[in-house]
Motif scaffolding. Structure first.
Motif, mmCIF file in Angstrom:
data_model
loop_
_atom_site.group_PDB
_atom_site.id
_atom_site.type_symbol
_atom_site.label_atom_id
_atom_site.label_comp_id
_atom_site.label_asym_id
_atom_site.label_seq_id
_atom_site.Cartn_x
_atom_site.Cartn_y
_atom_site.Cartn_z
ATOM 1 N N ARG A 1 66.172 39.404 -8.482
ATOM 2 C CA ARG A 1 65.996 39.033 -9.895
ATOM 3 C C ARG A 1 65.735 40.266 -10.744
ATOM 4 O O ARG A 1 66.246 40.389 -11.864
ATOM 5 N N SER B 1 70.838 31.180 -7.432
ATOM 6 C CA SER B 1 69.394 30.965 -7.403
ATOM 7 C C SER B 1 68.671 31.856 -8.401
ATOM 8 O O SER B 1 67.820 31.402 -9.165
ATOM 9 N N CYS C 1 64.362 26.265 -4.855
ATOM 10 C CA CYS C 1 65.426 25.657 -5.664
ATOM 11 C C CYS C 1 64.928 24.402 -6.370
ATOM 12 O O CYS C 1 65.699 23.715 -7.040
ATOM 13 N N GLN D 1 64.156 37.807 -3.142
ATOM 14 C CA GLN D 1 64.586 37.258 -4.437
ATOM 15 C C GLN D 1 63.908 37.975 -5.599
ATOM 16 O O GLN D 1 64.498 38.110 -6.675
ATOM 17 N N SER E 1 55.555 36.492 -7.888
ATOM 18 C CA SER E 1 55.701 35.391 -6.943
ATOM 19 C C SER E 1 54.624 35.542 -5.887
ATOM 20 O O SER E 1 54.454 36.627 -5.319
ATOM 21 N N LEU F 1 55.220 32.337 -9.851
ATOM 22 C CA LEU F 1 55.812 31.398 -8.912
ATOM 23 C C LEU F 1 54.879 31.257 -7.719
ATOM 24 O O LEU F 1 54.353 32.249 -7.210
ATOM 25 N N THR G 1 56.938 26.096 -6.490
ATOM 26 C CA THR G 1 58.310 26.205 -6.000
ATOM 27 C C THR G 1 58.448 25.557 -4.630
ATOM 28 O O THR G 1 57.516 25.548 -3.835
ATOM 29 N N THR H 1 66.556 30.696 -11.806
ATOM 30 C CA THR H 1 65.153 31.040 -12.058
ATOM 31 C C THR H 1 64.991 31.609 -13.462
ATOM 32 O O THR H 1 64.058 31.254 -14.186
ATOM 33 N N TYR I 1 61.608 23.559 -8.847
ATOM 34 C CA TYR I 1 60.450 24.113 -9.544
ATOM 35 C C TYR I 1 59.672 22.976 -10.200
ATOM 36 O O TYR I 1 60.235 22.173 -10.951
#
Length: 414
Positions: free
Chosen positions: A105, A74, A205, A101, A145, A171, A195, A78, A207
């Protein structure tokens, strides 16, 4: 079992991804993250890297086991969708997958995120934290996000809006997104990426309606969405009083003979030319007068018009009613600028509904809210998702206290 502070989380993530431990995120944002040994796993398959709890938007929260493969697949997807590895601002609770996440990331990109220090999200704090991020990012892309409630607050603050325009991508997910909110964001130059995903898919998962490479979307005969691919969780689990983690079989998460995993969601959707549109949840459907009503469809259909008449947010729910069974109710958060005609109708929930329902929203063939109540805040869970159970309780209380015995069915179907 060891408790981990947020500052120690990057090294704990490394151990979990390497298969040396299992991270367990807490049910609430203020509780501690814990790290346990693989010996606590009692399943026959591989041990998970992460266990976390769903938001509980449909009832009791479930514990979800995610593999290192699902998490990193995932996170790398991204990066590929965006402008590559970058620097992140974390404004979401770490105990939910969207917040975790961001941490993951950032870890894979080689720098810790700038983490909010505010207990409650504010536009001013967001602006301060964004400026701190930009001052250290150099030429690296910058990301954050958010959930729609946070974006509403950002766009209501000029300094925060200007900071938001500098992100390479924001996001946006966690709950239904108003088309008007997206229009406002686009009009100010924000780079929004919509998202769709959940704890069981290691976060978003899909976008902007398009699935990650390797994620397969299927719309079932009942119009619900199935998601298949390496981002899907291994299983739901139970955590015993002794701390043992045990997988739980459920039809919601299945594994094919070839090992491919599928999340069978309760979300309704359709696919047009390869682009997914989410239409709400099948278990949110309200049966009013024998008619099935999707609150999500009503919210997204009415809000673009209502927002031009002083309504910032809307959540559709219901109250018990002898005639209708469940009478449609709208809880609304009022904007600063309310036209006089709308303001004059706000004294009565019936009059307020008549006023708003009479606007040119193009939904006159559908059942519309029969009562509208202004509220200071729309009921939400910690990640920003609508809390429909709390909304129904609030609507019942407001109907009891504000209507003073007037029959809720006096507003007939027109």
């Amino acid at each position: 079992m060891n408790a981990q502070s947020v500052e120690d989380l990057p090294s704990a993530i490394d151990r979990a991804l390497d298969g040396r431990s299992i991270l367990i995120l807490p049910r609430t944002r203020d509780a501690a993250i814990t790290e346990v040994a693989h010996s606590q796993w009692t399943g026959s398959g591989r041990a998970p890297a992460l266990v976390l709890f769903t938001s509980g938007s449909t009832g009791t929260a479930k514990a979800v086991a995610l593999s290192a493969e699902a998490l990193t697949t995932s996170a790398r997807a991204t990066e590929r969708f965006l402008a590559g590895p970058g620097d992140w601002l974390l404004s979401l609770p770490i105990n939910h997958i969207a917040g975790f996440q961001v941490e993951l990331r950032a870890r894979l990109a080689g720098r810790e995120p700038i983490r909010t220090t505010s207990a409650t999200f504010t536009a001013e704090a967001f602006a301060d934290e964004a400026e701190h991020l930009f001052s250290h990012s150099g030429h690296r892309p910058t990301y954050t996000s958010q959930v729609p409630t946070q974006l509403h607050r950002i766009l209501a603050n000029e300094r925060a809006t200007l900071a938001a325009t500098k992100f390479d991508a924001m996001l946006l997910g966690g709950s239904a997104i108003s088309p008007v909110l997206l229009e406002r964001a686009a009009g100010r130059g924000l780079h929004i990426v919509r998202t769709y995903g959940m704890s069981e898919t290691a976060g978003g998962c899909v976008y902007n309606g398009v699935p990650f490479d390797g994620v397969e979307i299927t719309i079932t005969e009942s119009s619900t969405i199935n998601l298949r691919g390496h981002v899907v969780a291994d299983s739901y689990v139970e955590i015993t009083a002794e701390g043992h983690i045990t997988p739980v079989d459920t039809p919601g998460l299945t594994t094919d003979d070839d090992g491919a995993r599928t999340m069978h969601t309760s979300d309704l959707g359709r696919i047009d030319e390869g682009v997914l549109t989410v239409l709400g949840r099948s278990d949110d459907i309200i049966v009013s007068g024998g008619t099935n009503v999707s609150p999500h469809a009503l919210e997204t259909g009415l809000l673009p018009t209502w927002q031009h008449h002083g309504i910032a947010e809307v959540l559709v729910t219901w109250v018990p009613d002898e005639e209708w069974g469940k009478l449609l109710v709208a809880l609304v958060r009022i904007d600063d600028q309310v036209p006089k005609a709308v303001a004059d109708s706000m004294g009565s929930p019936h009059d307020f509904a008549r006023c708003l329902d009479g606007l040119a929203h193009g939904m006159h063939e559908q059942l519309l809210p029969r009562l509208v109540f202004p509220v200071a805040e729309i009921p939400r869970r910690s990640i920003g998702k609508p809390d429909r159970q709390a909304a129904a309780r609030l609507a019942a209380k407001l109907a009891e206290t504000k209507i003073h015995g007037a029959p809720t069915s006096e507003y007939p179907n027109e």
